[in-house]
Design an enzyme around this catalytic site. Structure first.
Site, mmCIF file in Angstrom:
data_model
loop_
_atom_site.group_PDB
_atom_site.id
_atom_site.type_symbol
_atom_site.label_atom_id
_atom_site.label_comp_id
_atom_site.label_asym_id
_atom_site.label_seq_id
_atom_site.Cartn_x
_atom_site.Cartn_y
_atom_site.Cartn_z
ATOM 1 N N TRP A 113 15.171 -6.919 -3.196
ATOM 2 C CA TRP A 113 14.299 -7.454 -3.263
ATOM 3 C C TRP A 113 13.028 -7.542 -3.318
ATOM 4 O O TRP A 113 12.717 -6.387 -4.000
ATOM 5 C CB TRP A 113 13.791 -8.333 -1.260
ATOM 6 C CG TRP A 113 12.859 -9.043 -0.761
ATOM 7 C CD1 TRP A 113 11.655 -8.623 -0.863
ATOM 8 C CD2 TRP A 113 12.959 -9.948 -0.846
ATOM 9 N NE1 TRP A 113 10.505 -9.439 -0.668
ATOM 10 C CE2 TRP A 113 11.224 -10.442 -0.432
ATOM 11 C CE3 TRP A 113 12.930 -11.014 -0.927
ATOM 12 C CZ2 TRP A 113 10.289 -12.020 0.006
ATOM 13 C CZ3 TRP A 113 13.105 -12.486 -0.640
ATOM 14 C CH2 TRP A 113 12.202 -12.739 -0.862
ATOM 15 N N MET A 114 12.205 -8.587 -3.888
ATOM 16 C CA MET A 114 11.215 -8.440 -4.860
ATOM 17 C C MET A 114 9.873 -9.898 -4.067
ATOM 18 O O MET A 114 10.460 -10.980 -4.073
ATOM 19 C CB MET A 114 10.683 -8.243 -5.523
ATOM 20 C CG MET A 114 9.046 -8.170 -6.348
ATOM 21 S SD MET A 114 9.050 -8.257 -8.323
ATOM 22 C CE MET A 114 9.493 -9.956 -8.787
ATOM 23 N N ASN A 115 8.886 -9.314 -4.243
ATOM 24 C CA ASN A 115 7.611 -10.713 -3.397
ATOM 25 C C ASN A 115 6.632 -9.728 -4.575
ATOM 26 O O ASN A 115 6.437 -10.173 -5.550
ATOM 27 C CB ASN A 115 7.517 -10.878 -2.346
ATOM 28 C CG ASN A 115 7.160 -9.978 -1.442
ATOM 29 O OD1 ASN A 115 8.153 -9.061 -1.371
ATOM 30 N ND2 ASN A 115 5.685 -9.342 -0.928
ATOM 31 N N ASP A 116 5.308 -9.978 -3.091
ATOM 32 C CA ASP A 116 3.943 -10.187 -4.399
ATOM 33 C C ASP A 116 3.626 -9.102 -5.601
ATOM 34 O O ASP A 116 3.604 -8.210 -5.229
ATOM 35 C CB ASP A 116 2.762 -9.862 -3.398
ATOM 36 C CG ASP A 116 3.160 -11.152 -1.989
ATOM 37 O OD1 ASP A 116 4.252 -12.006 -2.028
ATOM 38 O OD2 ASP A 116 1.786 -10.956 -0.901
ATOM 39 N N TRP A 123 13.928 -9.673 2.170
ATOM 40 C CA TRP A 123 12.503 -9.083 3.015
ATOM 41 C C TRP A 123 12.670 -7.683 4.050
ATOM 42 O O TRP A 123 13.043 -8.427 4.965
ATOM 43 C CB TRP A 123 11.837 -10.384 3.253
ATOM 44 C CG TRP A 123 9.988 -9.623 3.693
ATOM 45 C CD1 TRP A 123 9.279 -9.521 2.793
ATOM 46 C CD2 TRP A 123 9.681 -9.388 4.781
ATOM 47 N NE1 TRP A 123 7.695 -8.917 3.091
ATOM 48 C CE2 TRP A 123 7.664 -9.149 4.553
ATOM 49 C CE3 TRP A 123 10.109 -9.021 5.782
ATOM 50 C CZ2 TRP A 123 7.272 -8.366 4.991
ATOM 51 C CZ3 TRP A 123 9.238 -8.721 7.023
ATOM 52 C CH2 TRP A 123 7.789 -8.530 7.011
ATOM 53 N N SER A 179 0.111 -6.387 0.139
ATOM 54 C CA SER A 179 -0.717 -6.316 -0.934
ATOM 55 C C SER A 179 -1.530 -6.184 -0.999
ATOM 56 O O SER A 179 -2.626 -5.602 0.012
ATOM 57 C CB SER A 179 -0.820 -8.157 -0.956
ATOM 58 O OG SER A 179 -0.099 -8.711 -1.028
ATOM 59 N N ARG A 187 -6.215 -9.533 5.405
ATOM 60 C CA ARG A 187 -5.269 -8.671 4.266
ATOM 61 C C ARG A 187 -5.495 -9.035 2.695
ATOM 62 O O ARG A 187 -6.311 -10.145 3.237
ATOM 63 C CB ARG A 187 -3.599 -9.489 5.479
ATOM 64 C CG ARG A 187 -3.526 -11.221 4.905
ATOM 65 C CD ARG A 187 -1.850 -10.720 5.445
ATOM 66 N NE ARG A 187 -1.520 -12.166 6.011
ATOM 67 C CZ ARG A 187 -1.463 -12.876 5.935
ATOM 68 N NH1 ARG A 187 -1.781 -12.652 7.705
ATOM 69 N NH2 ARG A 187 -0.942 -13.854 6.593
ATOM 70 N N GLU A 234 -4.293 -15.897 2.026
ATOM 71 C CA GLU A 234 -3.447 -14.551 2.209
ATOM 72 C C GLU A 234 -3.976 -14.802 0.611
ATOM 73 O O GLU A 234 -4.229 -15.306 -0.266
ATOM 74 C CB GLU A 234 -3.133 -14.589 2.672
ATOM 75 C CG GLU A 234 -1.352 -14.947 2.527
ATOM 76 C CD GLU A 234 -0.239 -15.130 2.691
ATOM 77 O OE1 GLU A 234 -0.028 -14.088 3.208
ATOM 78 O OE2 GLU A 234 0.534 -15.050 2.323
ATOM 79 N N ASP A 272 -1.178 -20.436 3.616
ATOM 80 C CA ASP A 272 -0.153 -19.400 4.471
ATOM 81 C C ASP A 272 0.697 -20.803 5.225
ATOM 82 O O ASP A 272 1.955 -20.666 5.764
ATOM 83 C CB ASP A 272 -0.687 -18.687 5.423
ATOM 84 C CG ASP A 272 0.796 -18.312 6.512
ATOM 85 O OD1 ASP A 272 1.846 -17.243 5.627
ATOM 86 O OD2 ASP A 272 0.287 -16.917 6.970
#
Length: 668
Positions: free
Chosen positions: A142-145, A169, A205, A268, A325, A359
């Site tokens: 998995w990858m996100n931001d 995630w 992040s 955040r 965010e 969000d």
């Protein structure tokens, strides 16, 4: 099943299947002047797709809830045109991200198929084909931001949220890769892992700031053992290493705690810091929301990045937009086509962009305005298109974006996280999930003065190989024209269309007939027929058009005969699979007097990124064909308007080489 885009309605109300492939004219071909290219290298692609039985067991325990998405199945079991109001109930996974204080990180609502028919039977060949060739993604999982992008000692660095343990995630760490050109990437070991009490639930992040003396400070959000969000400082353990392979977390961590009045899970994603010319100290913005759910960016003053003072007022706030965010704040030039360093002082010829990832709806919104360094406040040029209620970077699958300033080419570069639209079951089977967008240069559109321009970084053109050119192709109403381009799964397409809006049928169209209230996402997509649209290109289509992804324009005529142009991307018929989210994305695109319609499309297996009118409006889609894969993928022109002739003045299509992204140790 008759392909929906071929359906032509006569005045008698009868549908006729047009055999366009048989009647299509022969197309002229001209070899393009080839630009610089990379020499071919041996491609390392997965030979098998390994199922993760343990992850599947966990996933099945998490099933809960229901979601509704537009989609309809015909009696033959194939995906048909979705109509407004049609509903299919599908199962979804339980939320994980929201429960831990960040945005929903599920890959999509469709999980085990729709209408009780069960999950689609994906084959290993189908799943392996989905892996992209020139978009950045890790080797697995998995990858996100995107996080902390920067240029340092000859290398571009990209950090990103990564789960080293699986394709969903969780266990969020910072993956790390480097590149000489923003296209050919080399994987490095994990940069930061959740190994302290203040980030044990996730290294979330953050952003990099390069100080005048060359020092790099990385501010990021950590999730504590009790779920609070705190801001943390890290620096390179060995600044002499151009690859920045080791990072040291500060002994002063956490350097910032949620301030009074801010919920511990509403604090955040610190921005890149900028230097305020009024006192020569640094400013950092952090996303939040107040008790009335107004999204806002808090501003802190610091001189040493360990001690901070919260300023009395936020940088900006917008009622009703909810949690902000991944806030980003940067200057753009109103006088030239170059990027600006983040600390560029406000003044004549300088505008400032404020962007927030919402969000509540998981889209990235931006606005252009003025920064007052004395008050540390930002004001939008037009409150009607303020952050969260106006312009978006991308109208498709694109979120949690981040920019950085590239001092080598004097440009600002934008990254965005592109999640999946398939089921988590499929992600687990293939062993990976999510991509990063192609890096884009960002400029102020000086012709309109009201929007940004986004365009793939110029280095992408080094991947161009064989090319074809087609010129002055007439695309009659109701027609589909095949384009013989050879391999069609890795493409760079540039197209220019001329529309004869002065033709009698178009010129005399009433407001009602010309769809003055047209909306991409509420439409029937490319299969719908209006007087002045849709028309454009079909990519990742099979020969019979049972699968196709449409990228198109739609003209609407308003009061007084004024035309507006909509740019859309339709995935309703992109796949025969049923465990997918399929939608039509898009928005209005500014078109100035005398301009033809233009689009650039990047096709890379399971992602289609499109840029209209030089990048004024952008759309990204994830698509998962089952038939239009490998050598079966095709490209077509189409015109589904009923009353306007379209001329494809110029179409240039290049096959793109693979970027051969691989581990650094194997590249030497």
């Amino acid at each position: 099943m008759i392909p929906a885009v071929w359906a032509i309605m006569d005045d008698d109300g009868v549908h006729h299947a047009a055999d366009q492939s048989a009647n299509a004219p022969l197309l002229p071909e001209t070899n393009l002047v080839e630009g610089p290219r990379r020499p071919p290298a041996r491609q390392k692609r997965p030979s098998t797709v390994l199922p993760a039985i343990a992850w599947t067991a966990v996933l099945l325990l998490l099933l809960s809830g229901l979601v509704v998405y537009r989609g309809r199945r015909d009696d033959g079991g194939q995906q048909a045109v979705a109509r407004p109001g049609d509903q299919v109930v599908v199962e979804v996974a339980a939320s994980r991200g929201v429960a831990q204080g960040v945005s929903e990180k599920s890959t999509g609502p469709a999980l085990l198929g729709g209408g009780g028919r069960g999950a689609y039977e994906w084959t290993n060949a189908m799943l392996a084909w989905q892996r992209t060739a020139f978009h950045f993604q890790p080797e697995k999982n998995w990858m996100n931001d995107p996080n902390g992008p920067l240029y340092y000692k000859g290398w571009y660095h990209l950090f990103y949220q990564w789960n080293p343990a699986g394709a969903v995630w969780g266990n969020i760490s910072w993956g790390h890769a480097v590149s000489r050109d923003l296209v050919h990437w080399l994987h490095l070991p994990v940069a930061m892992a959740p190994d302290h009490w203040y980030d044990i639930n996730g290294v979330w992040s953050g952003s990099a700031t390069q100080l005048p003396d060359g020092r790099i400070v990385m501010l990021y959000t950590g999730a504590t053992a009790d779920g609070a969000q705190v801001q943390l400082l890290a620096e390179p353990a060995d600044p002499s290493d151009p690859l920045l392979r080791r990072w040291a977390k500060s002994g002063s961590n956490p350097v910032l705690l949620p301030p009074p009045g801010v919920a511990p899970t509403d604090f955040r994603d610190p921005t890149t810091a900028w230097r305020n010319p009024s006192d020569d100290a640094w400013r950092v913005a952090i996303g939040s929301q107040n008790r009335d759910q107004a999204g806002l960016a808090l501003v802190y003053r610091t001189e040493d990045f360990t001690r901070y003072d919260l300023l009395p007022a936020p940088l900006h706030a917008v009622e009703g937009t909810g949690m902000w965010e991944c806030v980003d704040f940067f200057p753009v030039s109103a006088a030239g086509d170059v990027g600006m360093e983040t600390s560029a002082a406000p003044g004549p010829g300088v505008r400032h962009v404020l962007k927030a990832s919402l969000d509540d709806d998981r889209h990235d919104y931006y606005a252009i305005g003025t920064y007052d360094a004395g008050s540390d406040r930002w004001t939008p040029d037009d409150a009607a298109v303020d952050v969260g209620i106006g312009l978006r970077y991308d109208y498709g699958k694109f979120y949690a974006s981040k920019t950085f300033y590239d001092p080598v080419r004097r440009r600002r570069v934008l990254w965005g996280w592109v999640g999946e639209s398939d089921s988590e079951r499929a992600d687990i089977l293939k062993g990976w999930s999510s991509l990063q967008s192609i890096p884009r240069t960002v400029l102020l559109d000086r012709k309109t003065g009201r929007n940004l321009l986004q365009w793939p970084v110029v280095e992408v053109e080094n991947l161009r190989m064989r090319g074809r050119r087609f010129e002055f192709l007439a695309v009659q109403p109701g027609s589909v024209v095949p384009l013989d381009v050879g391999k069609a799964t890795q493409l760079d397409i540039e197209a220019v269309f001329h529309v004869d809006v002065d033709a009698p049928a178009a010129a005399t169209a009433s407001v009602a007939r010309a769809d003055a209230s047209y909306n991409c996402s509420a439409s029937a997509g490319a299969a719908g027929r209006g007087l002045l649209g849709p028309f454009g290109l079909l990519v990742l289509a099979d020969e019979a058009l049972s699968e196709q992804t449409a990228v198109y324009f739609y003209l609407a005529k308003g009061a007084g005969g004024r035309l507006s142009t909509h740019f859309c991307q339709d995935s309703f018929r992109s796949s025969r699979a049923n465990d997918l989210v399929k939608a039509v994305y898009g928005s209005f695109v500014p078109v100035l007097d005398g301009e033809d319609l233009s689009v650039r499309i990047l096709v890379d297996h399971s992602i289609v990124e499109s840029f209209a009118q030089g990048g004024r409006t952008c759309i990204t889609s994830r698509v998962y064909p089952t038939k239009a894969i490998y050598d079966s993928a095709r490209v077509f022109l189409f015109n589904n308007a009923t009353g306007v002739n379209v001329t494809a003045k110029s179409i240039k299509i290049w096959e793109l080489n693979s970027a051969y992204i691989r581990p650094y140790s194997n590249s030497l």
